[in-house]
Design a protein around this motif. Structure first.
Motif, PDB file in Angstrom:
ATOM      1  N   VAL A  19       0.835  -1.203   0.000  1.00  0.00           N
ATOM      2  CA  VAL A  19       0.000   0.000   0.000  1.00  0.00           C
ATOM      3  C   VAL A  19       0.869   1.252   0.000  1.00  0.00           C
ATOM      4  N   ILE A  20       1.945   1.240   0.791  1.00  0.00           N
ATOM      5  CA  ILE A  20       2.840   2.411   0.849  1.00  0.00           C
ATOM      6  C   ILE A  20       3.536   2.624  -0.495  1.00  0.00           C
ATOM      7  N   PHE A  21       4.024   1.546  -1.118  1.00  0.00           N
ATOM      8  CA  PHE A  21       4.655   1.673  -2.429  1.00  0.00           C
ATOM      9  C   PHE A  21       3.668   2.233  -3.450  1.00  0.00           C
ATOM     10  N   CYS A  22       2.422   1.731  -3.422  1.00  0.00           N
ATOM     11  CA  CYS A  22       1.402   2.246  -4.338  1.00  0.00           C
ATOM     12  C   CYS A  22       1.145   3.726  -4.079  1.00  0.00           C
ATOM     13  N   GLY A  23       1.014   4.092  -2.803  1.00  0.00           N
ATOM     14  CA  GLY A  23       0.777   5.493  -2.452  1.00  0.00           C
ATOM     15  C   GLY A  23       1.920   6.387  -2.893  1.00  0.00           C
ATOM     16  N   LEU A  24       3.156   5.939  -2.675  1.00  0.00           N
ATOM     17  CA  LEU A  24       4.318   6.721  -3.101  1.00  0.00           C
ATOM     18  C   LEU A  24       4.361   6.838  -4.621  1.00  0.00           C
ATOM     19  N   GLY A  25       4.020   5.753  -5.307  1.00  0.00           N
ATOM     20  CA  GLY A  25       3.982   5.792  -6.768  1.00  0.00           C
ATOM     21  C   GLY A  25       2.979   6.812  -7.286  1.00  0.00           C
ATOM     22  N   ILE A  26       1.795   6.837  -6.678  1.00  0.00           N
ATOM     23  CA  ILE A  26       0.769   7.805  -7.080  1.00  0.00           C
ATOM     24  C   ILE A  26       1.234   9.226  -6.776  1.00  0.00           C
ATOM     25  N   PHE A  27       1.875   9.414  -5.613  1.00  0.00           N
ATOM     26  CA  PHE A  27       2.394  10.732  -5.247  1.00  0.00           C
ATOM     27  C   PHE A  27       3.442  11.207  -6.253  1.00  0.00           C
ATOM     28  N   LEU A  28       4.338  10.325  -6.654  1.00  0.00           N
ATOM     29  CA  LEU A  28       5.380  10.685  -7.621  1.00  0.00           C
ATOM     30  C   LEU A  28       4.787  11.058  -8.973  1.00  0.00           C
ATOM     31  N   MET A  29       3.740  10.329  -9.364  1.00  0.00           N
ATOM     32  CA  MET A  29       3.106  10.644 -10.653  1.00  0.00           C
ATOM     33  C   MET A  29       2.317  11.946 -10.585  1.00  0.00           C
ATOM     34  N   ALA A  30       1.668  12.202  -9.447  1.00  0.00           N
ATOM     35  CA  ALA A  30       0.803  13.371  -9.314  1.00  0.00           C
ATOM     36  C   ALA A  30       1.591  14.664  -9.127  1.00  0.00           C
ATOM     37  N   ASP A  31       2.707  14.604  -8.412  1.00  0.00           N
ATOM     38  CA  ASP A  31       3.467  15.826  -8.105  1.00  0.00           C
ATOM     39  C   ASP A  31       4.968  15.572  -8.258  1.00  0.00           C
ATOM     40  N   PRO A  32       5.438  15.383  -9.498  1.00  0.00           N
ATOM     41  CA  PRO A  32       6.857  15.057  -9.689  1.00  0.00           C
ATOM     42  C   PRO A  32       7.813  16.118  -9.152  1.00  0.00           C
ATOM     43  N   THR A 158       9.276   6.592 -12.377  1.00  0.00           N
ATOM     44  CA  THR A 158       9.553   6.039 -11.049  1.00  0.00           C
ATOM     45  C   THR A 158       8.251   5.784 -10.311  1.00  0.00           C
ATOM     46  N   GLY A 159       7.324   6.716 -10.409  1.00  0.00           N
ATOM     47  CA  GLY A 159       6.015   6.537  -9.780  1.00  0.00           C
ATOM     48  C   GLY A 159       5.306   5.307 -10.304  1.00  0.00           C
ATOM     49  N   ILE A 160       5.351   5.115 -11.622  1.00  0.00           N
ATOM     50  CA  ILE A 160       4.725   3.924 -12.209  1.00  0.00           C
ATOM     51  C   ILE A 160       5.430   2.667 -11.717  1.00  0.00           C
ATOM     52  N   GLY A 161       6.763   2.712 -11.663  1.00  0.00           N
ATOM     53  CA  GLY A 161       7.532   1.561 -11.162  1.00  0.00           C
ATOM     54  C   GLY A 161       7.185   1.236  -9.715  1.00  0.00           C
ATOM     55  N   PHE A 162       7.072   2.256  -8.873  1.00  0.00           N
ATOM     56  CA  PHE A 162       6.715   2.030  -7.471  1.00  0.00           C
ATOM     57  C   PHE A 162       5.288   1.501  -7.348  1.00  0.00           C
ATOM     58  N   LEU A 163       4.377   2.026  -8.154  1.00  0.00           N
ATOM     59  CA  LEU A 163       2.995   1.540  -8.137  1.00  0.00           C
ATOM     60  C   LEU A 163       2.949   0.067  -8.522  1.00  0.00           C
ATOM     61  N   LEU A 164       3.658  -0.302  -9.589  1.00  0.00           N
ATOM     62  CA  LEU A 164       3.709  -1.706 -10.004  1.00  0.00           C
ATOM     63  C   LEU A 164       4.389  -2.579  -8.947  1.00  0.00           C
ATOM     64  N   GLU A 165       5.428  -2.052  -8.308  1.00  0.00           N
ATOM     65  CA  GLU A 165       6.109  -2.789  -7.234  1.00  0.00           C
ATOM     66  C   GLU A 165       5.128  -3.058  -6.085  1.00  0.00           C
ATOM     67  N   GLY A 166       4.306  -2.066  -5.761  1.00  0.00           N
ATOM     68  CA  GLY A 166       3.292  -2.254  -4.719  1.00  0.00           C
ATOM     69  C   GLY A 166       2.267  -3.308  -5.101  1.00  0.00           C
ATOM     70  N   ILE A 167       1.814  -3.262  -6.355  1.00  0.00           N
ATOM     71  CA  ILE A 167       0.853  -4.270  -6.830  1.00  0.00           C
ATOM     72  C   ILE A 167       1.488  -5.650  -6.808  1.00  0.00           C
ATOM     73  N   LEU A 168       2.757  -5.740  -7.201  1.00  0.00           N
ATOM     74  CA  LEU A 168       3.477  -7.014  -7.177  1.00  0.00           C
ATOM     75  C   LEU A 168       3.569  -7.563  -5.757  1.00  0.00           C
ATOM     76  N   LYS A 169       3.906  -6.702  -4.789  1.00  0.00           N
ATOM     77  CA  LYS A 169       3.980  -7.133  -3.394  1.00  0.00           C
ATOM     78  C   LYS A 169       2.626  -7.640  -2.909  1.00  0.00           C
ATOM     79  N   LEU A 170       1.567  -6.952  -3.298  1.00  0.00           N
ATOM     80  CA  LEU A 170       0.225  -7.354  -2.897  1.00  0.00           C
ATOM     81  C   LEU A 170      -0.134  -8.714  -3.483  1.00  0.00           C
ATOM     82  N   CYS A 171       0.181  -8.922  -4.765  1.00  0.00           N
ATOM     83  CA  CYS A 171      -0.068 -10.217  -5.403  1.00  0.00           C
ATOM     84  C   CYS A 171       0.688 -11.334  -4.694  1.00  0.00           C
ATOM     85  N   VAL A 172       1.947 -11.081  -4.383  1.00  0.00           N
ATOM     86  CA  VAL A 172       2.766 -12.086  -3.703  1.00  0.00           C
ATOM     87  C   VAL A 172       2.173 -12.426  -2.338  1.00  0.00           C
ATOM     88  N   ALA A 173       1.813 -11.406  -1.569  1.00  0.00           N
ATOM     89  CA  ALA A 173       1.280 -11.631  -0.220  1.00  0.00           C
ATOM     90  C   ALA A 173      -0.043 -12.375  -0.259  1.00  0.00           C
TER      91      ALA A 173
END
Length: 194
Positions: A19-32, A158-173
């Motif tokens: 969730v934090i990775f996804c949130g950070l990814g969205i933040f990076l995309m919204a306000d680079p 980077t934001g997209i990468g972090f968002l995907l990393e968060g989704i990947l972590k969620l899938c794994v868990a």
């Protein structure tokens, strides 16, 4: 701490980190532009926390023994990179996106291997982890290449990468961590029986 408790901490930690990775990814995309001011501190703390969760996961005993099998070394690497980013944030700022790309790519490659193992176990949604891991790895590679030269577009990537990393972590868990109460599963024996 028994194995079941450690596994619950690791699984819940993975979900929180996702969730934090996804949130950070969205933040990076919204306000680079705004993100550049705080990216080193946030990323350093995030990587340290993620490394600790990975190490806890490695020493827990999940039923399939898939999710955390590579997490001891990778957890130590995440903690080391987090500390390096925090301590050397001024001098490392030029390399920060390369570091992000390298860590995202490395985790994606390990998860691609894990998805192949999940298929051998007969987990139905192994392909979902594979697809997300490949997409995550692509954005990790983009960050390593840095086609925008550190510009605003790189922060968005980077934001997209972090968002995907968060989704990947969620899938794994969700898909690969199975908790069994009062279980003393030995992974190698379990694997031979499957």
């Amino acid at each position: 701490m028994n194995a079941s408790t450690a596994l619950k901490i690791a699984r819940n930690g993975y979900i929180v980190m996702a969730v934090i990775f996804c949130g950070l990814g969205i933040f990076l995309m919204a306000d680079p532009a705004g993100a550049m001011k705080v990216i080193c501190v946030i990323a350093g703390l995030l990587f340290i926390a993620d490394g600790i969760i990975k190490i806890i996961g490695y020493f827990s005993r999940d039923f399939y023994c898939l999710a955390f099998q590579f997490d001891l070394g990778f957890g130590i690497l995440m903690i080391a990179m987090g500390i390096l980013i925090l301590v050397k944030r001024e001098s490392i700022l030029r390399l920060i996106f390369v570091i992000f790309g390298l860590l995202i790519l490395a985790d994606a490659l390990l998860r691609i291997q894990m998805s192949v193992e999940a298929r051998k176990f007969g987990l139905n949604l192994w392909w979902a982890i594979l697809i997300v891991a490949i997409a995550t790895g692509i954005f990790g590679m983009i960050l390593l290449i840095d086609p925008a030269g550190g510009a605003k577009l790189t922060v968005i990537f980077t934001g997209i990468g972090f968002l995907l990393e968060g989704i990947l972590k969620l899938c794994v868990a969700i898909y690969t961590v199975k908790i069994r109460e009062n279980s003393s599963v030995v992974c190698e024996d379990e694997y031979r029986e499957v």
